[in-house]
Design a protein around this motif. Sequence first.
Motif, PDB file in Angstrom:
ATOM      1  N   GLN A  27      -7.219   2.786   1.439  1.00 55.76           N
ATOM      2  CA  GLN A  27      -6.770   1.433   1.136  1.00 55.76           C
ATOM      3  C   GLN A  27      -6.044   0.823   2.349  1.00 55.76           C
ATOM      4  O   GLN A  27      -6.170  -0.367   2.641  1.00 55.76           O
ATOM      5  CB  GLN A  27      -5.802   1.463  -0.056  1.00 55.76           C
ATOM      6  CG  GLN A  27      -5.382   0.081  -0.539  1.00 55.76           C
ATOM      7  CD  GLN A  27      -4.219   0.173  -1.515  1.00 55.76           C
ATOM      8  OE1 GLN A  27      -3.210   0.807  -1.248  1.00 55.76           O
ATOM      9  NE2 GLN A  27      -4.375  -0.465  -2.671  1.00 55.76           N
TER      10      GLN A  27
ATOM     11  N   ALA B 196      -3.788  -0.045  -8.366  1.00 60.10           N
ATOM     12  CA  ALA B 196      -4.468  -0.824  -7.322  1.00 60.10           C
ATOM     13  C   ALA B 196      -5.188  -2.015  -7.941  1.00 60.10           C
ATOM     14  O   ALA B 196      -5.901  -1.872  -8.930  1.00 60.10           O
ATOM     15  CB  ALA B 196      -5.454   0.067  -6.577  1.00 60.10           C
TER      16      ALA B 196
ATOM     17  N   SER C  57       0.850  -1.185   0.000  1.00 56.76           N
ATOM     18  CA  SER C  57       0.000   0.000   0.000  1.00 56.76           C
ATOM     19  C   SER C  57       0.891   1.242   0.000  1.00 56.76           C
ATOM     20  O   SER C  57       2.109   1.154  -0.165  1.00 56.76           O
ATOM     21  CB  SER C  57      -0.950  -0.033   1.208  1.00 56.76           C
ATOM     22  OG  SER C  57      -1.953   0.944   1.058  1.00 56.76           O
TER      23      SER C  57
ATOM     24  N   THR D 244      -0.567  -2.264  -5.928  1.00 54.27           N
ATOM     25  CA  THR D 244      -0.976  -2.195  -4.519  1.00 54.27           C
ATOM     26  C   THR D 244      -2.275  -2.971  -4.301  1.00 54.27           C
ATOM     27  O   THR D 244      -2.979  -3.307  -5.246  1.00 54.27           O
ATOM     28  CB  THR D 244      -1.177  -0.738  -4.055  1.00 54.27           C
ATOM     29  OG1 THR D 244      -2.170  -0.132  -4.872  1.00 54.27           O
ATOM     30  CG2 THR D 244       0.109   0.060  -4.117  1.00 54.27           C
ATOM     31  N   GLY D 245      -2.583  -3.216  -3.021  1.00 47.63           N
ATOM     32  CA  GLY D 245      -3.789  -3.942  -2.657  1.00 47.63           C
ATOM     33  C   GLY D 245      -3.433  -5.214  -1.911  1.00 47.63           C
ATOM     34  O   GLY D 245      -2.277  -5.429  -1.521  1.00 47.63           O
TER      35      GLY D 245
ATOM     36  N   ASN E 104      -7.189  -4.144  -6.064  1.00 44.43           N
ATOM     37  CA  ASN E 104      -8.459  -4.361  -5.386  1.00 44.43           C
ATOM     38  C   ASN E 104      -8.584  -3.386  -4.214  1.00 44.43           C
ATOM     39  O   ASN E 104      -7.607  -2.773  -3.808  1.00 44.43           O
ATOM     40  CB  ASN E 104      -8.570  -5.809  -4.874  1.00 44.43           C
ATOM     41  CG  ASN E 104      -7.280  -6.279  -4.192  1.00 44.43           C
ATOM     42  OD1 ASN E 104      -6.720  -5.574  -3.368  1.00 44.43           O
ATOM     43  ND2 ASN E 104      -6.820  -7.464  -4.545  1.00 44.43           N
ATOM     44  N   PHE E 105      -9.780  -3.281  -3.694  1.00 43.55           N
ATOM     45  CA  PHE E 105      -9.996  -2.551  -2.450  1.00 43.55           C
ATOM     46  C   PHE E 105     -10.655  -3.503  -1.482  1.00 43.55           C
ATOM     47  O   PHE E 105     -11.460  -4.345  -1.873  1.00 43.55           O
ATOM     48  CB  PHE E 105     -10.881  -1.315  -2.669  1.00 43.55           C
ATOM     49  CG  PHE E 105     -10.133  -0.184  -3.308  1.00 43.55           C
ATOM     50  CD1 PHE E 105      -9.197   0.539  -2.590  1.00 43.55           C
ATOM     51  CD2 PHE E 105     -10.348   0.130  -4.636  1.00 43.55           C
ATOM     52  CE1 PHE E 105      -8.494   1.571  -3.192  1.00 43.55           C
ATOM     53  CE2 PHE E 105      -9.643   1.158  -5.245  1.00 43.55           C
ATOM     54  CZ  PHE E 105      -8.713   1.876  -4.509  1.00 43.55           C
TER      55      PHE E 105
END
Length: 351
Positions: free
Chosen positions: A195, A240, A188, A305-306, A242-243
Amino acid sequence: MTYLAKPKLHHPDLPRNKLGFTHRDYEGTVSTLCAGCGHDSISGAIIQAFYELDIAPHRVAKLSGIGCSSKTPTYFLGNSHGFNSVHGRMPSVLTGANLANRDLIYLGVSGDGDSASIGLGQFAHSMRRGVNMVYIVENNGVYGLTKGQFSATADKGSKSKRGAVNNDEPIDMVMLALQLGASFVARSFSGDKAQLVPLIKAAVQHRGAAFLDIISPCVAFNNHAGSTKSYDFVREHNEALNFLDFMPSRSEITTDYAPGSVQEVMQHDGSILRLRKLHDDYDPSDHIGAMNHLQQRQAAGEIVTGLLYLHSDAVDMHTALNTVDTPLNQLGEKELVPGSAALDRFNATLR
Ligand SMILES: Cc1ncc(C[n+]2csc(CCOP(=O)(O)OP(=O)(O)O)c2C)c(N)n1
Ligand code: SF4
Ligand SMILES: [Mg+2]
């Protein structure tokens, strides 16, 4: 300044969590880091995560090494247990503490210098042993505390503030964590609290080695053009996957999402992770797929990220060692000295 205590008085109507604690009960002393340092935003996210998880501060043990990042446990969870160890030695101290008292929630905070150079061996073994912990690397690509030397995570070709070019290959902590068997791996950015907070909450609830690589710009030494760990560079190259929405239990789910875009994962304690997928073809339970995807996107210059990988049924160190449920530091003489007959029986099994 650390010697300046925060005022104890606060507004009587401050919101409280289910335990009756306010946000202030999860804070530490006033930060002495440079204004704008990414590490302070991570401290803020940790405070919010533990407040929202309704975890009593005395149940948490925070451990760190040496560095600006390793100083930060002073600035959050002031009512928790804390141990500021030696440079690069946080993982072994944390492992020992965890073996002695499995009942605490372990939070290891480290830097890229602390974990990717002097502490690389320690980092590696804590991952492969599956120590039940959240291991955060506040990654700024430099040794901030000792005034900005390249760290081992600095990208090849990136430039120092004075223009020197880094010729060495970088160590990717996420790839290492994956390869070494961490069962929860995420990346992250300190500037993305939306996030970061749910990722920290999910990592705390995970049983096993949970690793978070958090890009955290150093405004004093690594926030210029030519750096790949600056606020601008990370914002421009952040991809990103996913969240995450974190729900402590199924009854907490309130929002509905379009089918197909959401993946639900139940953790061992019954909490639910809802992954809002931004890339349909990315599956965080696919270990080899995760490593392939990361390498491909890294070659294309993206910072992925994620939640990158999750093994929700992981076996942690205590399960693998078959230790007793009672924390070892609470065992009395009766359990620890069972007598000569028990010793004879045990010796017989070894003949
Ligand atoms: C055994 C030992 N070697 C070297 C040092 C000097 N030293 C202190 S902090 C540090 C690097 C810190 O970098 P990092 O972990 O990335 O933390 P940051 O300050 O960037 O957050 C070094 C080399 C030390 N304190 N102890
Ligand atoms: S030197 Fe860098 S890492 Fe250290 S407090 Fe300042 S901005 Fe943060
Ligand atoms: Mg650093």
